[in-house]
Every structure is written in C-alpha cells, then in structure tokens.
Design an enzyme around this catalytic site. Sequence first.
Site, PDB file in Angstrom:
ATOM      1  N   ASP B  36       9.199 -43.609  98.134  1.00 54.62           N
ATOM      2  CA  ASP B  36       9.604 -42.553  99.203  1.00 54.62           C
ATOM      3  C   ASP B  36      10.165 -44.007 100.708  1.00 54.62           C
ATOM      4  O   ASP B  36      10.680 -42.760 101.255  1.00 54.62           O
ATOM      5  CB  ASP B  36       7.900 -41.686  99.685  1.00 54.62           C
ATOM      6  N   ASP B 286      56.965 -31.336 115.969  1.00 53.10           N
ATOM      7  CA  ASP B 286      56.927 -31.437 114.365  1.00 53.10           C
ATOM      8  C   ASP B 286      55.468 -30.506 113.781  1.00 53.10           C
ATOM      9  O   ASP B 286      55.343 -30.732 113.040  1.00 53.10           O
ATOM     10  CB  ASP B 286      56.956 -33.443 114.226  1.00 53.10           C
TER      11      ASP B 286
HETATM   12  S1  SF4 Z   1       8.232 -39.173  92.357  1.00 50.87           S
HETATM   13 FE1  SF4 Z   1       8.829 -38.591  94.346  1.00 50.87          FE
HETATM   14  S2  SF4 Z   1       7.896 -38.235  95.355  1.00 50.87           S
HETATM   15 FE2  SF4 Z   1       7.053 -39.581  93.987  1.00 50.87          FE
HETATM   16  S3  SF4 Z   1       7.901 -41.647  94.818  1.00 50.87           S
HETATM   17 FE3  SF4 Z   1       9.056 -41.026  93.927  1.00 50.87          FE
HETATM   18  S4  SF4 Z   1      10.825 -39.529  95.110  1.00 50.87           S
HETATM   19 FE4  SF4 Z   1       8.480 -40.089  96.268  1.00 50.87          FE
END
Ligand code: SF4
Lengths: 419, 525
Positions: B36, B286
């Site tokens: 993430d 125009d």
């Molecule tokens: S699988 Fe999905 S939830 Fe897990 S780290 Fe990767 S993006 Fe994030």
Amino acid sequence: MSGATLLKESGPKEVFCGLTSIVWLHRRMPDAFFLVVGSRTCAHLIQSAAGVMIFAEPRFGTAILEERDLAGLADAHDELNRVVKNLLARRPEIKTLFLVGSCPSEVIKIDLSRVAENLNIELKGQVTVLNYSGSGIETTFTQGEDGALKALIPLMPKSDQKKLLLVGTLANAVEDRLVSIFNRLGIDNVESFPPRQSTELPSIGPETKVLLTQPYLTDTARELKNKGAEIIEAPFPLGVTGSTLWIQAAANSFGIDKSIVDSVLNPLISRAKKALEPHVEKLSGKKLFLLPESQLEIPLARFLSNECGMEIVEIGTPYLNRDLMKAEIDLLPPDCRIVEGQHVEKQLDRVRDSSPDLVVCGMGLANPLEAEGISTKWSIEMVFSPIHGIDQASDLAELFSRPLRRHDILNPTKTLTSN
Amino acid sequence: MELTLWTYEGPPHIGAMRIATSMKKLHYVLHAPQGDTYADLLFTMIERRGSRPPVTYTTFQARDLGGDTAELVKGHIKEAVDRFQPETLLVGESCTAELIQDQPGSLAKGMGFDIPIVSLELPAYSKKENWGGSETFYQIVRTLLKDHSKESKQTWQEEKRRPRVNLLGPTLLGFRCRDDVLEIQKLLGQYGIDVNVVAPLGASPSDIMRIPNADVNVCLYPEIAESTCIWLERNLNIPFTTTVPLGVGATQDFLNELHKVLEMEIPPSVNESNNSKLTWYSNSVDSNYLTGKRVFIFGDGTHALAAAKIASEELGFKVVGLGTYSREMARKVRPAAKALGLEALITNDYLEVEDAIKETSPELVLGTQMERHSAKRLGIPCAVISTPMHVQDVPARYSPQMGWEGANVIFDDWVHPLMMGLEEHLIGMFKHDFEFVDGHQSHLGHLGGKGNQNTSKEAIETNVQDVVTTDGNPIWTNEGERELSKIPFFVRGKVRKNTENYARQAGCREINEETLYDAKAHYKA
Ligand code: SF4
Ligand code: SF4
C-alpha cells in the site's frame, strides 16, 4: 562467502507488493489474463504502477471484493466464479487465466486453488485457470513473478531432451540475442520460461539445465529442481563479467570447449568494455546506496562496483536467498554492507548521513531525495529495461550515469531545492 | 464482487492521505501491508512533491497475523509520534487491516499522548477516495473544534474590520486546486474580503483552530468540504456559500451570493461583462463556428456540472452527454442532465463511458484523462476537466479553473482542441490539393488528415462487401457512400446510423444520395 557484512532490519517498509509483477508479466504473455482477487487498493496499485499504460482491452483487472462478499465465504467463491465466466465470455482470446491472490483475499481465506480447480473442470481445457499469491503480506514486488512461474510449472510437459532453459522474464530483443549467442557456442536447444505465449510452455526433465536470468526466482528454481532439472550455479547476466560468467557456466555444463567460448565471447567482451568507458569515467569513485525493492540490488551493486568503480555504501534487499546469491556475494568487494529487510526511516537517515551520489530506490522515494539534492534511479526501471547480457552492459551503466550527468548539467555548483 | 479494469477513484484511505499530505504538522499512521506504500508515488510523482507524504505504514506481514498485531501497531504509532512530533495524529487502516480489526484508533487513544488523535473509520469495501477525503477533513475539523464555544461572535461590521472568509476544500491531487486558491484569493481581495484560513491545502492543525474567526465559509470543492461546511454551520453558526465559481456566470453568482451572505452591497463591477475574456471571445465572430458543437461531458461532480453550464450557456455548445463517476454527486448531476434533456450517466466503468461517447458522436469530449484516451481512440478532440490526476494536470504555468482567469483558461483549453479538430477537417476537405502531400501527419495523430482518406476508402470497400452479406438492412449505393464521405468525419458515424434508421423506417432497401438528403430533412424537421 566473501567478507560482505550481512545484516537484517525490520520496521516500516516502502516497497511494492507482488501484484506489481503483473505490469510486465502481462506484456510477456499477451494471451494470458491476470485477475487479481482483491480490493480497490489492489486495482489502484496496479494502475498507478503501470502509469499511463491503459489499453482498450487490458489484460489485467481486479475482482473487487465488496461488503457482501465479506459476509459469507461460499458467496465469495460463487461470485468469483461468476466474474470469471463473464470475463471469459467477453474475452475469448484469453488462453490462460491467472487468479492472483491479494492481502484481503488471503485474510478472508478465499481458496483460489479450489476456484481454479472447479473452473478447470468446467472449462474443459478451453482456458487454463491457475492461481498464485501477489499479496503484500506474503510477497514483495518481483516475487510476484516467482509465484506466477511456479504456478505454470505443473503444466510443463516432460521431456528427456537435453536443453538449456532460460528462466525469468527478459525483454524479447535481449532474449533473442542471448539465444543466438548460445547457438553460436553450439547449444542449439535453448528455450525460455516464461514463454511468449502462455500455451507454449517448454518441456522439462532430467536433461534440462536451468539458467536463471533473474535473481528473484527462489520458489521457481526449487520447483524446477524438484522436476529433475539441474540449476546451473552462476552469477546473473548483468554487466560484462556477470554475463560472461553466466554464459560460461552454461557452456561448461554443456561441455563446450573453452576455446570456442573464448572465440565467441572475447570480441563481445572487448567491444562492451570499450562502450563502458565513458560511463566508468562518470561513475568511478561515486557513492551508491541501493534501497531494497527488486532483489536485483546485489547483482547491480556487484556490476557498478567491480566494473564501474562505484563505491557501495549499502545494499538493501527485501529478501536474501543465500544459495542463489552465493556466486554474486562472492564477487562483491570485501566489507560490503548488505541489509535484508527495511526500516525506511532509519535507512533514509543513513542515506542522508552518507550523502551518496546516487540512490537506487522506489518511485515514491525518488523525488523527495532529488529535492534534497541526491540523484536517484528508479529500481522498477531495471525490470522493464533491456539490461541483460554482455552487449547491454553499457546501456545498463548508462541508466546510472545519466542521472549524474544530468545533475551536473543542471546544477554545476549548487544543490537543488523544491517546494 | 465487481470486475474492474481501471478505477476513477482510489480507496477511501487515499482520500485521507490527500488530506494529511495537503496539511502541515500532521501525521497519519496507516495500518496497512507493504504494497500500500505505492500511494506515496501519487504525491511524489504526479504532483512532483519534493517531500514524502506524512504517512507511516505499519507494513504488517502474514507472519505477524498469528501474533500480536496490536503491539506492532502501537510500536509504529509511538515511533511516528517521537520522530515526527505532529500537532495532531491521524490513525486509520486500509482495506486489509479493516479485516483484522485491530482498532488502531482506539489503541492510539489509549497511549496517553497529549496531542489530539483523530481516529478514521473509512469502510474500504463500500466507499471510495473522495468520500474518504471528505470524511477525514470532517473528522479533523470536528475533533479540533468540537469544544469551541458556539456563542455568537461579533460580525465584521460590529468589529469594524474587513469581512473574512475561509476557503475550504482544496487538496493535493485535486484538479488545479493550487491555482484556484490563488485566483479566488485575488478575486476576493479586489472586493475587500480577506481570506482567513485555506484548508486542507497548506493548513496546520492550529490553522484549523482559527476557522471560527471567519464570517463565512466558501465551499470550493463540495466533494471534499461540503460535510465540513454543514457541520460548521450547524455547530458554530458559520454560514457557507454553495456556488462553485467555475465559469463566468458561476463566478458572478458566487460573488453575488457571498456579498449577500456577508450583508455587503454588491458592487456593479461584479456583473459587468468584461471581467473574463471568455465572454467577448465567445461573442466574437470567429466563435460562430462553435454554435451547437456537440459536447460530451464526464468527470467528478463539481467539474462536470460546471462544464455543462459553461458549455451550454457561455460557449453555445450542445451538451449531448453528461455524467459523473461520483455516486455521492449523482443527486446533483441527475437534475442538471435532465434540464438539458439528457439522462445522466453515473458509472465507474470507463468502457461504459466510452460506449456512451460512441453512441452520442460528440465533436468534443470534456472528461478525465481516461476519456482523453477513449476520445483519442475514437478520433475526437478532448480537453481534460477533472480528476483523477495525471502528471499533465499539474502544469508548471499558472492555470486555474475558477474565477475570471479560470474562465479564460477554460476557453483556451476547450476551444483549442476543437480548432485542431477543425483543421483536421479542412485537411480532409483539401486533401486533393497539392499542398497536402501524403505524408502530412498532424500532431494530433488521430483519424484526421491522411488517416481520414484511408478510412473513407476502406469504408467504401467494406461496404461493397456488406451488400452481399447484410440481410434485411438497407444497402449503401456507391453514390450514397460517396456523398457520406463528404460529411465531416466527426459526425459521419452518426449520420450513417441515422440514415440507416431512416431508411429502415421508410422501407428503403437502398441508400443513395437522395436518401441521405431525405434523412437529413427528416431529422432536422
Ligand atoms: S495485495 Fe493489495 S492490499 Fe495487499 S499490499 Fe498489494 S495492493 Fe495492498
Ligand atoms: S500539425 Fe497539422 S493539424 Fe497540427 S497545427 Fe499544424 S497543420 Fe494544423
């Protein structure tokens, strides 16, 4: 092993998860589709990492879990089944479907292998459904490719043919070049895994000799070995030395005469060394810090120190497979600092303290470091660019000398400030 | 479960990150797995920020799940507070952590810090980015101001000072927010109105504490600030303006509304017609060719609504499609579409939007970066009017959308691609002139120019085939096909479809030159 210092660190990390591998895997096998079973976060990660590469009919997507899927498990399996069938009805050209597990699907324990098994029975071979994990709780970045390849192995036909199998995704042009070099050495039967079409899997057996092109294929290498293949021990084909040793290792294992190998490789080596010179001039004596992400960090550091004269401050790696990496570590200069794992804040403190000339890092960290006046190189570029082999050594070096050259052009004396 | 190939909005915690990163002296501990952390690049690459978002991700792994993840969370919270010394701490979780229910917010509150802690609960499996941003901003303001006295304060007239307003809603990764804030600040300055606090963009928690010093809140981006404005009105008696100053008319309406709420006399200059060049440019001769241009609009709620108004009332376009990906804004977009005789398209599926574009054969698409891609594939000019952000939407130059200057920028941004489209069309018309050598490639690179010639040839060839293969459908004769090829490429598809429909209705088996004119007369009548 050499005198490298192996350390471990834990804490907050700043790395991609294995889903990111889909960004290059879907390009390698255009007849495959990668369906992540996950959340909006997973969908957003892939599209953000893939940048502007948006297609009319993309070959990856996400089955996004919704509140009602979380309520009952049987429900989620049925839902996935429905989504897959809709997708396949709309996209008849798909030959292999990878169901890719994510953190949410693993935490709520959706059994992707069961879904895949049932679908395979239903679809009767029209489409092959496989599954692997690309989740961030299990995998980092390139490990996603390891998982995808491992999932393909059970489908590889058996054979007793003697052959060289190159394992790991390569740029097509580089792959062709390497195959032609092996052919010139007298190794005629050379195949690649993953193949360019997911359905054209190479066969495997006791006479298969595996040469890994990428350092992050721990599970794949183990499974191939279990299938009877022999894994050729070698450093990885980055830089002149690495690539030469890598080719030589294969030649040795095929019993090719040293004089033939030398006669084929020597001209390539001297040409490549010459092409390296301007980059060596730029890179030599410069300090390099590699943050962990792709597992390519150790071979890259080895090339940049041994062949380009860079001074290594620290090599970060998300994961260290001591067996696969042994040949690489042996080549490193003594006292090299290898840190497995990450505490991103502490590591960035060390970056600042050591004021390196160049940092190899993830996309999220690059501009903040640039703003502090430190040149950077995105590690994700290494998995997209044609960098493998003797002929590519100077291109590889250029990836690192260019940011330094640019920094010098734009900031002959001062350091940069941004908002 | 929903199959998604691409999504307009990220998950709700991305919205929270937009608020946290927009603000100062705030830190966000996000209970989330390592992958993430990709979210950082949205800020450092798309916005080219020179600093990392103030976010600590706990990056828990599968092997932590068996053990005590609560302890892990607390460790990260403590370390983050020690290291970053924030004035206020945000604590929340992403989709995966929501499933393991560690309650990081409550954990943080039990750790005895002497700073305010805002615990965010953003349901990742039902809500999206803008909702998450709005909720986060609201929670921050509520947490910091909930103990503020509600007693009525003195008005600006009583205090004998200039009136003061807050500008609420601008964030990072919002469309041209940085420049809109500057433009509105300048505009208000001209009318003797001061800006008290701008938030979230650039505000620290102590700035948030100063919000009650203002007489009025200006809700610049309802997606982010509406719920906060409503709360501030109910609890601290601060009224807010609802007109978003996008376009000439809306900027006038906004100034009128603001003056009224502030009980100020409306200066006549507000309603003069020379505030923005858009008005004159649009009236100039125009611009005649802009009349009735078919335009398809899709984006976030605020920008789509404003675009529809500007297009139909200020540029004399004909809006042939209007929609939004924002379910929260559907309530407002539906009636606006209805007023234009359309049904609003509310969807998060870009392929559905692309189909709607094809269906309505517009001459201009106003959309997001995704519609830009779709329009490019279809050979239709396009201007980007809304998030999701792309690095191209963060131009180096000053380029607001709001206020008088914003209207100028909009005129240029929307009319320029159309002129290019027109040029393409001229190239198509004069393609036999010797100046137009075969190799001329337009910088637009779509179906115009050279490509255009090829398509018409192909079209004729394929239709010869159709004569044999299509059953029951009217057949195009060669003259019919030739006449059709003279029609500008961007309406040709529509004309083909309409003529075929007409021919079917009229029972013609063949479409020749005359049928085309018959159909034209029929549809104009
Ligand atoms: S699988 Fe999905 S939830 Fe897990 S780290 Fe990767 S993006 Fe994030
Ligand atoms: S490149 Fe062609 S289309 Fe573009 S401005 Fe020049 S003439 Fe016009």
